[in-house]
Design a protein around this motif. Structure first.
Motif, PDB file in Angstrom:
ATOM      1  N   ALA A 142       3.444   5.828  -2.856  1.00 29.26           N
ATOM      2  CA  ALA A 142       4.677   6.470  -3.294  1.00 29.26           C
ATOM      3  C   ALA A 142       4.669   6.653  -4.813  1.00 29.26           C
ATOM      4  O   ALA A 142       5.065   7.710  -5.321  1.00 29.26           O
ATOM      5  CB  ALA A 142       5.886   5.650  -2.853  1.00 29.26           C
ATOM      6  N   ALA A 143       4.191   5.646  -5.523  1.00 29.52           N
ATOM      7  CA  ALA A 143       4.116   5.749  -6.989  1.00 29.52           C
ATOM      8  C   ALA A 143       3.097   6.811  -7.400  1.00 29.52           C
ATOM      9  O   ALA A 143       3.335   7.593  -8.329  1.00 29.52           O
ATOM     10  CB  ALA A 143       3.748   4.393  -7.592  1.00 29.52           C
ATOM     11  N   ARG A 144       1.976   6.851  -6.715  1.00 30.91           N
ATOM     12  CA  ARG A 144       0.917   7.816  -7.028  1.00 30.91           C
ATOM     13  C   ARG A 144       1.417   9.247  -6.874  1.00 30.91           C
ATOM     14  O   ARG A 144       1.098  10.125  -7.663  1.00 30.91           O
ATOM     15  CB  ARG A 144      -0.281   7.581  -6.106  1.00 30.91           C
ATOM     16  CG  ARG A 144      -1.410   8.587  -6.283  1.00 30.91           C
ATOM     17  CD  ARG A 144      -2.582   8.333  -5.331  1.00 30.91           C
ATOM     18  NE  ARG A 144      -3.097   6.995  -5.524  1.00 30.91           N
ATOM     19  CZ  ARG A 144      -3.218   6.091  -4.547  1.00 30.91           C
ATOM     20  NH1 ARG A 144      -2.881   6.394  -3.304  1.00 30.91           N
ATOM     21  NH2 ARG A 144      -3.676   4.895  -4.797  1.00 30.91           N
ATOM     22  N   PHE A 145       2.175   9.493  -5.823  1.00 26.65           N
ATOM     23  CA  PHE A 145       2.585  10.856  -5.495  1.00 26.65           C
ATOM     24  C   PHE A 145       4.023  11.173  -5.891  1.00 26.65           C
ATOM     25  O   PHE A 145       4.565  12.193  -5.455  1.00 26.65           O
ATOM     26  CB  PHE A 145       2.384  11.113  -4.006  1.00 26.65           C
ATOM     27  CG  PHE A 145       0.954  10.971  -3.558  1.00 26.65           C
ATOM     28  CD1 PHE A 145      -0.036  11.777  -4.079  1.00 26.65           C
ATOM     29  CD2 PHE A 145       0.599  10.017  -2.620  1.00 26.65           C
ATOM     30  CE1 PHE A 145      -1.355  11.647  -3.671  1.00 26.65           C
ATOM     31  CE2 PHE A 145      -0.715   9.877  -2.201  1.00 26.65           C
ATOM     32  CZ  PHE A 145      -1.689  10.693  -2.731  1.00 26.65           C
ATOM     33  N   SER A 181      -6.531  -2.052  -4.889  1.00 25.19           N
ATOM     34  CA  SER A 181      -7.579  -1.616  -5.798  1.00 25.19           C
ATOM     35  C   SER A 181      -7.325  -0.196  -6.277  1.00 25.19           C
ATOM     36  O   SER A 181      -7.089   0.704  -5.469  1.00 25.19           O
ATOM     37  CB  SER A 181      -8.942  -1.676  -5.083  1.00 25.19           C
ATOM     38  OG  SER A 181      -9.965  -1.171  -5.902  1.00 25.19           O
ATOM     39  N   ASP A 182      -7.373  -0.004  -7.590  1.00 25.13           N
ATOM     40  CA  ASP A 182      -7.241   1.347  -8.141  1.00 25.13           C
ATOM     41  C   ASP A 182      -8.494   2.168  -7.864  1.00 25.13           C
ATOM     42  O   ASP A 182      -8.428   3.380  -7.716  1.00 25.13           O
ATOM     43  CB  ASP A 182      -6.998   1.296  -9.648  1.00 25.13           C
ATOM     44  CG  ASP A 182      -5.626   0.736  -9.985  1.00 25.13           C
ATOM     45  OD1 ASP A 182      -4.699   0.917  -9.177  1.00 25.13           O
ATOM     46  OD2 ASP A 182      -5.492   0.115 -11.052  1.00 25.13           O
ATOM     47  N   GLY A 201       0.820  -1.214   0.000  1.00 26.79           N
ATOM     48  CA  GLY A 201       0.000   0.000   0.000  1.00 26.79           C
ATOM     49  C   GLY A 201       0.848   1.255   0.000  1.00 26.79           C
ATOM     50  O   GLY A 201       0.552   2.222  -0.711  1.00 26.79           O
ATOM     51  N   ARG A 202       1.913   1.259   0.786  1.00 24.29           N
ATOM     52  CA  ARG A 202       2.818   2.418   0.823  1.00 24.29           C
ATOM     53  C   ARG A 202       3.533   2.597  -0.512  1.00 24.29           C
ATOM     54  O   ARG A 202       3.722   3.721  -0.976  1.00 24.29           O
ATOM     55  CB  ARG A 202       3.847   2.266   1.953  1.00 24.29           C
ATOM     56  CG  ARG A 202       3.286   2.334   3.365  1.00 24.29           C
ATOM     57  CD  ARG A 202       2.715   3.699   3.694  1.00 24.29           C
ATOM     58  NE  ARG A 202       3.706   4.732   3.702  1.00 24.29           N
ATOM     59  CZ  ARG A 202       4.105   5.395   4.767  1.00 24.29           C
ATOM     60  NH1 ARG A 202       3.586   5.126   5.943  1.00 24.29           N
ATOM     61  NH2 ARG A 202       5.012   6.334   4.675  1.00 24.29           N
ATOM     62  N   GLU A 203       3.915   1.493  -1.155  1.00 26.53           N
ATOM     63  CA  GLU A 203       4.544   1.577  -2.476  1.00 26.53           C
ATOM     64  C   GLU A 203       3.562   2.152  -3.495  1.00 26.53           C
ATOM     65  O   GLU A 203       3.936   2.963  -4.347  1.00 26.53           O
ATOM     66  CB  GLU A 203       5.034   0.197  -2.924  1.00 26.53           C
ATOM     67  CG  GLU A 203       6.258  -0.278  -2.180  1.00 26.53           C
ATOM     68  CD  GLU A 203       6.634  -1.718  -2.478  1.00 26.53           C
ATOM     69  OE1 GLU A 203       6.087  -2.306  -3.448  1.00 26.53           O
ATOM     70  OE2 GLU A 203       7.464  -2.266  -1.730  1.00 26.53           O
ATOM     71  N   ALA A 262      -8.571   1.141   0.011  1.00 24.72           N
ATOM     72  CA  ALA A 262      -8.505   0.618  -1.360  1.00 24.72           C
ATOM     73  C   ALA A 262      -7.060   0.246  -1.720  1.00 24.72           C
ATOM     74  O   ALA A 262      -6.824  -0.790  -2.351  1.00 24.72           O
ATOM     75  CB  ALA A 262      -9.063   1.647  -2.343  1.00 24.72           C
ATOM     76  N   ASP A 263      -6.106   1.074  -1.316  1.00 23.03           N
ATOM     77  CA  ASP A 263      -4.696   0.763  -1.578  1.00 23.03           C
ATOM     78  C   ASP A 263      -4.288  -0.542  -0.906  1.00 23.03           C
ATOM     79  O   ASP A 263      -3.579  -1.363  -1.495  1.00 23.03           O
ATOM     80  CB  ASP A 263      -3.789   1.896  -1.093  1.00 23.03           C
ATOM     81  CG  ASP A 263      -3.871   3.141  -1.955  1.00 23.03           C
ATOM     82  OD1 ASP A 263      -4.370   3.051  -3.103  1.00 23.03           O
ATOM     83  OD2 ASP A 263      -3.437   4.212  -1.479  1.00 23.03           O
TER      84      ASP A 263
END
Length: 186
Positions: free
Chosen positions: A100-103, A163-164, A95-97, A158-159
């Motif tokens: 991190a990718a999202r932001f 789930s996207d 979830g943290r990864e 969701a993360d």
């Protein structure tokens, strides 16, 4: 603002500061209002007065509030069933990864730090989830700040579920983490 300001006669200094607040309280003055085995001695008035010592604006700024029932001795001694700590750790790291990718490149890092523009972009809800949140907002008279908190927590749920899309079950779980917003106490 992620800062703490110290003011003295000689001047004012700002220090960077980020923290996670974890707090606990009893459900009533005697502590047994929601206990399944002990009888509460408090009147509805005393319970309401006790709970109201924490202001609504303060509660609005706490992302998750849940009731934690007393654990019986025999339950402490039972063999655990369910996810292991290693399994949960792997889900949290994934979830943290994802966050991190999202932001990446934004300086945000985690869902809790999303600004209004990022919430609008990253917290779009599935149709059923949107209806559920609208219904909860109306029924529970949640504030705009509580709405934002629910969206951020639902995005995190969701993360963790890989789930996207933020689905109805993610919003439902996030709403359940707002127990002190509801008039459950009397």
């Amino acid at each position: 603002d992620a800062t703490v300001r110290i003011s003295r006669a000689s001047g004012t200094v700002d220090y960077p500061c980020e923290f996670i607040l974890v707090a606990a309280m009893n459900p009533c003055p005697c502590g047994y209002y929601t206990d399944a085995t002990r009888e509460c001695r408090c009147s509805a008035h005393h319970i309401q007065r006790y709970i109201s010592k924490i202001s609504g604006p303060l509660l609005d700024r706490i992302d998750i509030h849940v009731e934690v029932p007393r654990v019986r001795y025999r339950d402490l001694k039972q063999a655990e069933s369910g996810a292991t700590s290693a399994d949960i750790r792997a889900r949290v790291e994934a979830g943290r990864e994802r966050q991190a990718a999202r932001f990446a490149g934004t300086g945000t890092g985690v869902n809790a730090r999303m600004n209004a523009r990022q919430i609008k972009h990253h917290c779009e809800l599935a149709a059923g989830a949107e209806r559920l949140l609208a219904s909860a907002m109306e029924a529970e008279q949640l504030s705009a700040r509580a709405h934002t908190r629910v969206l951020k927590v639902a995005r995190t749920i969701a993360d963790l579920a890989d789930s996207d899309e933020i689905k109805t079950e993610h919003v439902a779980e996030a709403i359940q983490y707002r127990t002190l917003d509801r008039d459950l106490w009397v």
